[in-house]
Write a protein that holds these residues in place. Structure first.
Motif, mmCIF file in Angstrom:
data_model
loop_
_atom_site.group_PDB
_atom_site.id
_atom_site.type_symbol
_atom_site.label_atom_id
_atom_site.label_comp_id
_atom_site.label_asym_id
_atom_site.label_seq_id
_atom_site.Cartn_x
_atom_site.Cartn_y
_atom_site.Cartn_z
ATOM 1 N N GLY A 91 0.605 -1.042 0.269
ATOM 2 C CA GLY A 91 -0.396 0.157 0.346
ATOM 3 C C GLY A 91 0.686 1.269 0.014
ATOM 4 N N HIS A 92 0.051 2.305 0.458
ATOM 5 C CA HIS A 92 1.165 3.303 0.101
ATOM 6 C C HIS A 92 0.776 4.412 2.358
ATOM 7 C CE1 HIS A 92 -2.421 5.179 -1.083
ATOM 8 N NE2 HIS A 92 -2.062 6.000 -0.690
ATOM 9 N N LYS A 93 1.359 5.390 1.472
ATOM 10 C CA LYS A 93 1.014 6.618 2.928
ATOM 11 C C LYS A 93 1.503 7.472 2.099
ATOM 12 C CE LYS A 93 -0.213 3.721 6.732
ATOM 13 N NZ LYS A 93 -1.511 3.589 6.517
ATOM 14 N N LYS A 94 0.458 8.823 2.809
ATOM 15 C CA LYS A 94 0.570 10.248 1.826
ATOM 16 C C LYS A 94 1.023 11.039 3.240
ATOM 17 C CE LYS A 94 -0.686 12.674 -1.783
ATOM 18 N NZ LYS A 94 0.324 11.959 -2.655
ATOM 19 N N TRP A 95 1.526 12.723 2.578
ATOM 20 C CA TRP A 95 1.955 13.229 3.731
ATOM 21 C C TRP A 95 2.964 13.019 4.446
ATOM 22 C CZ3 TRP A 95 -4.246 13.343 2.925
ATOM 23 C CH2 TRP A 95 -4.270 13.460 1.557
ATOM 24 N N ASN A 96 3.908 12.577 4.342
ATOM 25 C CA ASN A 96 4.655 11.609 5.462
ATOM 26 C C ASN A 96 5.660 12.516 5.587
ATOM 27 O OD1 ASN A 96 6.632 9.719 7.001
ATOM 28 N ND2 ASN A 96 5.169 8.578 6.533
ATOM 29 N N THR A 97 5.146 13.273 6.862
ATOM 30 C CA THR A 97 6.825 14.222 7.051
ATOM 31 C C THR A 97 7.996 13.789 7.681
ATOM 32 O OG1 THR A 97 4.860 15.982 7.929
ATOM 33 C CG2 THR A 97 6.665 16.737 8.315
ATOM 34 N N ASN A 98 8.716 14.182 7.285
ATOM 35 C CA ASN A 98 10.388 13.446 7.320
ATOM 36 C C ASN A 98 10.305 12.304 6.685
ATOM 37 O OD1 ASN A 98 11.018 15.860 8.659
ATOM 38 N ND2 ASN A 98 11.285 14.940 10.474
ATOM 39 N N GLY A 99 9.287 11.828 6.057
ATOM 40 C CA GLY A 99 9.658 9.687 5.528
ATOM 41 C C GLY A 99 10.334 9.743 4.926
#
Ligand code: CAA
Length: 432
Positions: free
Chosen positions: A176-184
């Motif tokens: 899957g995915h993750k969105k708007w990941n700060t510092n990712g």
């Protein structure tokens, strides 16, 4: 070409301005330990953050030179428990540090705070072995941490996520995915939430630690983990916000936070209660930083033969801004104290502080641009950056609409404490 701030801002360095700004920052309600953290963060902010804030805003690159100083000053210890190399997790101290950093640069403020957000799920739900393994490097500032909850179709409705983890022998397979990941993109440790039991309503989600080899600028790739997009943002531009993609990423079973599935959503909510005061503090920092600039400008800028600070309409903007920032700061500190004390009201206070302080930040930074007039609208001067940095604080870590929902849910639950007032209502006796 990157332009230096206008010489007008030298006004910030006069003894009178310094004394005034200092007096505005006095807080007799803080203990010596709190003041010590604030001073330490202020020194980093003044010496290392403010001078480069506009450079990294333009470049949209992570400021590794600042990261070195945050680490050297031991600031990462502020949110980690003592047993794991920290100074004892105090959300109040965390807020004081974040406000100081954000006063100089909102992006660098959140780039720091998000390490606490990403670490809290491990601190709240992790096994002793997981805490031992991950937290000391975070406290030392060697490993950065990111938090992966939101997805393209699951922002406010965090529980509606689709990213999945399926057990396969001794491992979990993440897709899957993750969105708007700060510092990712730059984090050594990513705390990722995924669906492990699609059939369950209340035990659907679990949290995992996804670690990348190396650290700092030397981070290595791992198979099945891809940075799918680096966002081009309106504000907080010094900090990378990215989309992460997982394609059959295999995780050993010891990466499941807490060692048992199904408690991820609860831990995400508890994490947000602990972290929201930090975002609220970032907002207070943005507001105070912009107000300081506006005050110095207003006392220097001469129109109609007088500094514009002598004009009542400008005074109103300054006075309203100062009241709002002071009120927001006290609410943030109250929320942090509720969280640190683990009171029943922590959830409501964290939401109130986040909502109030971030709305204040948007109002005060916008008014600061107004005070600067035409100059305020130009990228040659730093004040417009505060307004751009402030906007996201009303959106991330739960939109302010979600905060109001959380506050209202708490109020409705608490309404039963006010039953004694029902006698004064037009409610029939048998329905009370
Ligand atoms: N503490 C402990 N448990 C909690 C809790 C809390 N604060 N809040 C909810 N829960 C529990 C509930 O008790 C419930 O448990 P049961 O199933 O056992 O009854 C469960 O969690 C589900 O709760 P809700 O029914 O209230 O959940 P919901 O689906 O209605 O959602 C919500 C509530 C408040 C809207 C939540 O989804 C939410 O906070 N959304 C916003 C998400 C968010 O903040 N995202 C930010 C991402 S991070 C970020 O932005 C960082 C960055 O970049 C810097």
């Amino acid at each position: 070409m990157i332009r230096a701030p206008h010489p007008m801002l030298d006004g910030l360095n006069t003894p009178a301005s310094r004394a005034l700004l200092e007096s505005l920052m006095t807080d007799p309600l803080l203990a010596p330990e709190n003041l010590e953290w604030r001073e330490r963060a202020r020194e980093v902010a003044d010496k290392y953050v403010r001078p480069v804030a506009w450079k990294y805003d333009r470049l949209q690159e992570y400021p590794w030179e600042v990261q070195e100083q945050l680490k050297a000053y031991g600031l990462y210890k502020v949110f980690v428990d003592k047993e794991y190399g920290g100074a004892g997790c105090s959300v109040l101290n965390l807020c004081l540090v974040v406000e100081e950093l954000a006063k100089a640069c909102g992006g660098i403020g959140v780039g720091f705070a998000v390490n606490a957000l990403g670490s809290f799920p491990i601190m709240i739900g992790g096994t002793d072995e997981q805490k031992e393994r991950f937290l000391p490097e975070v406290a030392a500032g060697n490993h950065l941490v990111a938090f992966g909850l939101s997805e393209k179709n699951a922002g406010s409705d965090a529980g509606g996520m689709a990213c999945s983890a399926v057990k396969d022998g001794d491992q979990w397979v993440l897709n899957g995915h993750k969105k708007w990941n700060t510092n990712g993109a730059i984090a050594h440790v990513n705390t990722i939430f995924a669906v492990t039991d699609p059939e369950s309503r209340s035990r659907r989600i679990s949290a995992f630690v996804v670690q990348r080899p190396g650290s700092g600028e030397e981070l290595g790739d791992i198979e099945g983990f891809r940075i799918a997009k680096v966002e081009d943002k309106m504000g907080i531009r010094a900090i990378p916000v990215v989309e992460l993609e997982f394609d059959n990423l295999r995780l050993d079973s010891d990466r499941l936070i807490g060692g048992r599935p199904g408690v991820g959503f609860k831990h995400a909510m508890m994490t947000l209660d602990k972290a929201r005061p930090g975002v609220a503090a970032q907002a207070v920092g943005c507001a105070q930083g912009a107000l300081d600039l506006a005050l110095v400008y207003a006392t220097n800028r001469v129109q109609f033969g007088q500094p514009i600070a002598s004009k009542q309409m400008v005074q109103q903007l300054l006075a309203d801004g100062a009241q709002k920032v002071a009120a927001a700061r006290q609410l943030v500190h109250a929320a942090a104290r509720h969280v640190d004390a683990g009171t029943k009201e922590a959830n409501k206070y964290a939401a109130m502080a986040k909502c109030f302080a971030t709305d204040v930040a948007m109002e005060v930074t916008t008014d600061a641009v107004q005070i600067f007039g035409g100059y305020g609208f130009m990228r040659d001067y730093p004040v417009e950056k505060y307004m751009r940095d402030a906007k996201i604080t009303q959106i991330y870590e739960g939109t302010n609409q979600v905060q109001r929902l959380v506050i209202a849910r708490n109020l409705i639950k608490e309404a039963s404490k006010l039953d004694h007032l029902s006698h004064y209502m037009p409610i029939p006796e048998d329905q009370r």
